[in-house]
Design a protein around this motif. Structure first.
Motif, mmCIF file in Angstrom:
data_model
loop_
_atom_site.group_PDB
_atom_site.id
_atom_site.type_symbol
_atom_site.label_atom_id
_atom_site.label_comp_id
_atom_site.label_asym_id
_atom_site.label_seq_id
_atom_site.Cartn_x
_atom_site.Cartn_y
_atom_site.Cartn_z
ATOM 1 N N LYS A 30 0.818 -1.220 0.000
ATOM 2 C CA LYS A 30 0.000 0.000 0.000
ATOM 3 C C LYS A 30 0.846 1.262 0.000
ATOM 4 C CE LYS A 30 -0.683 0.345 4.990
ATOM 5 N NZ LYS A 30 -1.645 0.389 6.061
ATOM 6 N N TRP A 31 1.961 1.256 0.729
ATOM 7 C CA TRP A 31 2.781 2.464 0.789
ATOM 8 C C TRP A 31 3.424 2.739 -0.560
ATOM 9 C CZ3 TRP A 31 0.922 4.934 4.502
ATOM 10 C CH2 TRP A 31 0.668 4.380 5.756
ATOM 11 N N LEU A 34 0.946 4.315 -2.917
ATOM 12 C CA LEU A 34 0.633 5.698 -2.536
ATOM 13 C C LEU A 34 1.791 6.637 -2.852
ATOM 14 C CD1 LEU A 34 -1.272 5.021 0.798
ATOM 15 C CD2 LEU A 34 -2.243 5.716 -1.405
ATOM 16 N N VAL A 35 3.020 6.175 -2.691
ATOM 17 C CA VAL A 35 4.179 6.994 -3.046
ATOM 18 C C VAL A 35 4.215 7.193 -4.562
ATOM 19 C CG1 VAL A 35 6.704 7.014 -3.169
ATOM 20 C CG2 VAL A 35 5.568 6.458 -1.012
ATOM 21 N N VAL A 36 4.018 6.123 -5.319
ATOM 22 C CA VAL A 36 4.007 6.231 -6.776
ATOM 23 C C VAL A 36 2.935 7.219 -7.211
ATOM 24 C CG1 VAL A 36 3.475 4.958 -8.908
ATOM 25 C CG2 VAL A 36 5.052 3.979 -7.227
ATOM 26 N N ARG A 37 1.779 7.157 -6.581
ATOM 27 C CA ARG A 37 0.700 8.092 -6.914
ATOM 28 C C ARG A 37 1.127 9.542 -6.667
ATOM 29 N NH1 ARG A 37 -4.216 10.252 -4.295
ATOM 30 N NH2 ARG A 37 -5.735 10.514 -5.938
ATOM 31 N N GLN A 38 1.831 9.777 -5.566
ATOM 32 C CA GLN A 38 2.251 11.142 -5.237
ATOM 33 C C GLN A 38 3.323 11.670 -6.194
ATOM 34 O OE1 GLN A 38 0.802 13.230 -3.182
ATOM 35 N NE2 GLN A 38 -0.656 11.610 -2.725
ATOM 36 N N LEU A 39 4.014 10.776 -6.870
ATOM 37 C CA LEU A 39 5.061 11.197 -7.804
ATOM 38 C C LEU A 39 4.545 11.365 -9.225
ATOM 39 C CD1 LEU A 39 7.987 8.965 -6.495
ATOM 40 C CD2 LEU A 39 7.737 11.448 -6.234
ATOM 41 N N ARG A 40 3.237 11.249 -9.407
ATOM 42 C CA ARG A 40 2.657 11.287 -10.753
ATOM 43 C C ARG A 40 2.886 12.610 -11.473
ATOM 44 N NH1 ARG A 40 -1.269 12.001 -7.082
ATOM 45 N NH2 ARG A 40 -2.862 13.587 -7.390
ATOM 46 N N ASN A 41 3.024 13.702 -10.741
ATOM 47 C CA ASN A 41 3.175 15.017 -11.380
ATOM 48 C C ASN A 41 4.610 15.523 -11.383
ATOM 49 O OD1 ASN A 41 0.414 15.247 -11.971
ATOM 50 N ND2 ASN A 41 -0.008 15.910 -9.883
ATOM 51 N N GLY A 42 5.545 14.647 -11.100
ATOM 52 C CA GLY A 42 6.942 15.054 -11.139
ATOM 53 C C GLY A 42 7.649 14.856 -9.814
ATOM 54 N N PRO A 43 8.903 15.296 -9.750
ATOM 55 C CA PRO A 43 9.726 15.045 -8.568
ATOM 56 C C PRO A 43 9.153 15.674 -7.300
ATOM 57 C CG PRO A 43 10.993 16.152 -10.303
ATOM 58 C CD PRO A 43 9.578 16.062 -10.763
ATOM 59 N N ARG A 44 9.399 14.974 -6.203
ATOM 60 C CA ARG A 44 8.989 15.476 -4.878
ATOM 61 C C ARG A 44 10.123 15.231 -3.895
ATOM 62 N NH1 ARG A 44 3.102 15.209 -4.274
ATOM 63 N NH2 ARG A 44 3.435 16.424 -2.383
ATOM 64 N N ARG A 45 10.209 16.085 -2.908
ATOM 65 C CA ARG A 45 11.178 15.909 -1.831
ATOM 66 C C ARG A 45 10.601 14.989 -0.765
ATOM 67 N NH1 ARG A 45 13.723 21.684 -0.411
ATOM 68 N NH2 ARG A 45 14.853 20.329 1.026
ATOM 69 N N LYS A 51 4.384 14.419 4.056
ATOM 70 C CA LYS A 51 3.139 15.148 4.309
ATOM 71 C C LYS A 51 1.995 14.630 3.452
ATOM 72 C CE LYS A 51 5.433 19.450 5.622
ATOM 73 N NZ LYS A 51 5.765 20.808 5.192
ATOM 74 N N ALA A 52 2.300 14.212 2.219
ATOM 75 C CA ALA A 52 1.260 13.814 1.265
ATOM 76 C C ALA A 52 0.726 12.402 1.488
ATOM 77 C CB ALA A 52 1.798 13.939 -0.158
ATOM 78 N N VAL A 53 1.551 11.518 2.043
ATOM 79 C CA VAL A 53 1.127 10.127 2.254
ATOM 80 C C VAL A 53 0.674 9.984 3.703
ATOM 81 C CG1 VAL A 53 1.790 7.698 2.126
ATOM 82 C CG2 VAL A 53 2.727 9.330 0.469
ATOM 83 N N ASP A 54 -0.616 10.095 3.895
ATOM 84 C CA ASP A 54 -1.208 10.094 5.232
ATOM 85 C C ASP A 54 -0.912 8.797 5.981
ATOM 86 O OD1 ASP A 54 -2.802 11.184 7.313
ATOM 87 O OD2 ASP A 54 -4.476 9.914 6.668
ATOM 88 N N GLY A 55 -0.365 8.951 7.187
ATOM 89 C CA GLY A 55 -0.163 7.806 8.061
ATOM 90 C C GLY A 55 1.172 7.099 7.923
ATOM 91 N N ILE A 56 1.991 7.472 6.963
ATOM 92 C CA ILE A 56 3.281 6.791 6.795
ATOM 93 C C ILE A 56 4.307 7.383 7.755
ATOM 94 C CG2 ILE A 56 4.204 8.267 4.946
ATOM 95 C CD1 ILE A 56 5.245 5.615 3.637
ATOM 96 N N SER A 57 5.071 6.492 8.398
ATOM 97 C CA SER A 57 6.123 6.968 9.294
ATOM 98 C C SER A 57 7.358 7.334 8.476
ATOM 99 C CB SER A 57 6.485 5.875 10.305
ATOM 100 O OG SER A 57 7.138 4.799 9.648
ATOM 101 N N GLN A 58 8.237 8.084 9.089
ATOM 102 C CA GLN A 58 9.472 8.465 8.411
ATOM 103 C C GLN A 58 10.267 7.223 8.027
ATOM 104 O OE1 GLN A 58 11.500 11.837 9.997
ATOM 105 N NE2 GLN A 58 13.496 11.159 9.276
ATOM 106 N N ARG A 59 10.355 6.258 8.937
ATOM 107 C CA ARG A 59 11.096 5.029 8.655
ATOM 108 C C ARG A 59 10.460 4.252 7.509
ATOM 109 N NH1 ARG A 59 11.785 -0.099 8.958
ATOM 110 N NH2 ARG A 59 13.609 -1.143 9.728
ATOM 111 N N MET A 60 9.133 4.113 7.517
ATOM 112 C CA MET A 60 8.463 3.356 6.459
ATOM 113 C C MET A 60 8.610 4.048 5.112
ATOM 114 S SD MET A 60 7.051 0.673 5.435
ATOM 115 C CE MET A 60 6.929 -0.150 6.985
ATOM 116 N N VAL A 63 12.137 3.224 3.909
ATOM 117 C CA VAL A 63 12.194 1.835 3.436
ATOM 118 C C VAL A 63 11.496 1.700 2.081
ATOM 119 C CG1 VAL A 63 11.343 -0.510 3.920
ATOM 120 C CG2 VAL A 63 12.432 0.827 5.728
ATOM 121 N N THR A 64 10.340 2.323 1.950
ATOM 122 C CA THR A 64 9.565 2.256 0.707
ATOM 123 C C THR A 64 10.328 2.903 -0.446
ATOM 124 O OG1 THR A 64 7.489 2.252 1.937
ATOM 125 C CG2 THR A 64 7.377 2.903 -0.382
#
Length: 132
Positions: A30-31, A34-45, A51-60, A63-64
């Motif tokens: 699932k993570w 959701l990350v791939v979805r957030q990168l659909r419009n180009g690079p992200r930091r 901030k965009a992937v609700d509920g994901i921890s920094q560690r996860m 890893v993802t």
């Protein structure tokens, strides 16, 4: 050849089914989706993704991102500015994954309320919330 599309089909080799299962486990996470979805419009930091992937921890998220980079789904770029920052962007293969999974993500959003209702009905009938 795929008769419907006239495309050549890749040869299936012994062991491909098991190897495919490993890849599907990674990209079916699932993570990852959701990350791939957030990168659909180009690079992200990293911080933007966090901030965009609700509920994901920094560690996860770390890893993802590492797993997706290892599998060739995204690239990690370190920018030589002060202070340095890192951005993540889908590769060509990552973009095809995004296209392949977009309908699944859209389906899930469209049916969230119905799934919630079905779960509530089931839990009310069984008196054991969350039981399978």
């Amino acid at each position: 050849m795929d008769a419907a599309h006239g495309d050549p089909q890749p040869a299936v080799r012994p062991g491909d089914a098991c190897r495919t299962r490993v890849v599907l486990d990674i990209v079916g996470d699932k993570w990852s989706l959701l990350v791939v979805r957030q990168l659909r419009n180009g690079p992200r930091r990293f911080t933007e993704l966090k901030k965009a992937v609700d509920g994901i921890s920094q560690r996860m998220l770390t890893v993802t991102l590492r797993g997706l980079e290892r599998d060739g789904i995204l690239t990690r770029t370190v920018h030589g500015v002060m202070p340095p920052h890192v951005s993540y962007e889908l590769t060509e293969m990552g973009m095809t994954l995004r296209e392949a999974t977009a309908p699944l993500l859209e389906w899930s959003v469209a049916h969230l309320a119905r799934i919630d209702d079905a779960r509530a009905d089931y839990d009310a009938r069984t008196d054991t919330p969350g039981a399978l």
